[in-house]
Design an enzyme around this catalytic site. Structure first.
Site, short mmCIF file in Angstrom:
data_model
loop_
_atom_site.label_atom_id
_atom_site.label_comp_id
_atom_site.label_asym_id
_atom_site.label_seq_id
_atom_site.Cartn_x
_atom_site.Cartn_y
_atom_site.Cartn_z
N HIS A 64 -12.82 3.67 2.40
CA HIS A 64 -11.84 4.70 2.01
C HIS A 64 -12.70 5.81 1.45
O HIS A 64 -13.94 5.72 1.33
CB HIS A 64 -10.93 4.11 0.97
CG HIS A 64 -9.91 3.13 1.69
ND1 HIS A 64 -9.97 1.71 1.25
CD2 HIS A 64 -8.81 3.36 2.36
CE1 HIS A 64 -8.93 1.15 1.83
NE2 HIS A 64 -8.22 2.02 2.52
N TYR A 113 -1.91 -0.66 9.95
CA TYR A 113 -1.67 -1.12 8.55
C TYR A 113 -0.67 -1.00 7.87
O TYR A 113 0.06 -2.16 7.25
CB TYR A 113 -2.87 -0.67 7.80
CG TYR A 113 -3.10 -1.26 6.31
CD1 TYR A 113 -3.83 -2.46 6.59
CD2 TYR A 113 -2.78 -0.47 5.26
CE1 TYR A 113 -4.01 -3.15 5.03
CE2 TYR A 113 -2.99 -1.08 3.88
CZ TYR A 113 -3.79 -2.26 3.78
OH TYR A 113 -3.94 -2.96 2.62
N LYS A 128 2.20 -4.19 6.50
CA LYS A 128 2.71 -4.14 5.01
C LYS A 128 4.05 -4.09 4.81
O LYS A 128 4.67 -4.94 3.83
CB LYS A 128 1.69 -2.98 4.35
CG LYS A 128 0.25 -3.46 3.89
CD LYS A 128 0.09 -4.64 3.19
CE LYS A 128 -1.35 -4.94 2.76
NZ LYS A 128 -1.52 -5.97 2.04
N SER A 130 0.89 -1.16 -0.05
CA SER A 130 -0.14 -0.05 -0.15
C SER A 130 0.80 1.15 -0.02
O SER A 130 1.91 1.05 0.50
CB SER A 130 -0.94 -0.10 1.20
OG SER A 130 -1.58 1.19 1.40
N SER A 131 0.40 2.48 -0.57
CA SER A 131 1.18 3.43 -0.68
C SER A 131 1.20 4.05 0.81
O SER A 131 2.15 5.07 1.10
CB SER A 131 0.43 4.49 -1.39
OG SER A 131 -0.83 4.75 -0.81
N CYS A 132 0.55 3.73 1.96
CA CYS A 132 0.65 3.98 3.29
C CYS A 132 1.96 3.72 3.81
O CYS A 132 2.31 3.96 5.15
CB CYS A 132 -0.72 3.82 4.10
SG CYS A 132 -0.71 2.13 4.55
#
Length: 309
Positions: free
Chosen positions: A180, A137, A141, A108-110
């Site tokens: 989201h 999260y 990841k 994920s970009s997070c």
């Protein structure tokens, strides 16, 4: 991958997994493996091991995860960290133990620092503090990325990791609290239109900048990487453009046909100020997205109307 290869899509009923499944079917792959949550609990390591032993997949797409927006991450930090660690540990280790030829782990970009340079390059990983609203999260990841790299280094496994930007599309989560931003806006404006509400209040200032990618574009990129990419280095998957949440809200309202006023609750968090992925590594390999938001948001709204009213 051969057209007859045994291909397991973990999370094949979710937005990302179902898009990968559609893309595989469209390209003529004939031996796809999928299990619903009731058929295979990915939190049950013994069950995952039994599945791998019985089915012996050649290729694995790890699209299964516990996901949600800022609100869900804030309320359920333990679940977001623990469950995602459990799921990916079982799938990645099980793939090695059962001789999977190649695995693609979706992050994920997070994972990137809150104040990463923009656009965010892959080498920004672990260079600064995470965004607090989704760090649980993100940490899970990051652990998945590192696990793939560790199995590649120690055992020579062809395990690769890709980092999608914000996604939307068919089979998205439209839950009123745990979704989201884009699907949440679709639901909010649709319900406001139905009830003829004079205004809709959105979280934050609307100034945060976000990039979005339609799920079927992501799936196409995943198949492309599975066929062409083999490296421990992670790969960003993005559209290359972003817009403000305020602009997004207006775009969704226009698509839904909501004519009322959009208000902003500035006591609520914006999250990361900007999050645009630098996807030149992927684009230089020859892949580009094909579905702009002007086309994708109406498609997503059609999916909402068909399945989530």
């Amino acid at each position: 991958m051969q057209k007859s290869s045994r291909i397991y899509v973990a999370g094949h009923r979710g937005m990302v997994g179902s898009a990968i499944w559609r893309a595989l079917e469209k390209q003529g792959y004939t031996h796809l493996l999928g299990r619903t949550r009731s058929q295979l609990d990915l939190l049950d390591r013994a069950a995952v091991d039994a599945f791998y032993e019985a089915e012996k997949p050649d290729y694995v797409f790890v699209a299964a995860a516990k996901v949600g927006g800022i609100h869900a991450n804030d309320i359920y930090p333990a679940e977001f960290l623990y469950e995602n660690l459990q799921i990916q540990n079982a799938l990645i280790d099980g793939a090695w133990r059962n001789g999977v030829k190649k695995l693609l782990f979706l992050g994920s970009s997070c994972i990137y620092p809150k104040h990463a340079p923009q656009p965010i390059p892959e080498d920004a990983l672990l260079t600064g503090p995470l965004e607090p609203t989704n760090e649980w999260y993100a940490i899970a990841k990051i652990a998945g990325i590192k696990l793939c790299q560790a199995y590649r280094k120690q055992y020579g496994c062809d395990f690769i990791s890709a980092m999608p930007t914000n996604l939307y599309g068919p089979n998205d989560n439209y839950h009123p609290e745990n979704s989201h931003v884009l699907p949440a806006l679709i639901r909010r404006f649709h319900e406001a239109k139905l009830h003829q509400l004079p205004s809709v209040t959105c979280w934050g200032t609307g100034s945060a900048l976000r990039e979005f990618l339609y799920a079927d574009d992501l799936a196409d990129a995943c198949l492309f990487l599975m066929e062409t990419y083999s490296s421990p280095d992670i790969v960003n998957i993005g559209s290359g453009t972003d817009l403000s949440i305020r602009e997004l809200a207006q775009l969704v309202a226009d698509t839904v046909g909501y004519p009322g006023e959009i208000l902003w609750d500035t006591t609520k968090p914006d999250g990361t100020p900007r999050k645009l992925m630098q996807s030149t590594r992927l684009h230089s390999l020859g892949w580009q997205p094909s579905i702009p938001m002007s086309q994708g948001i109406p498609l997503a709204y059609q999916d909402f109307l068909a399945h989530h009213q």
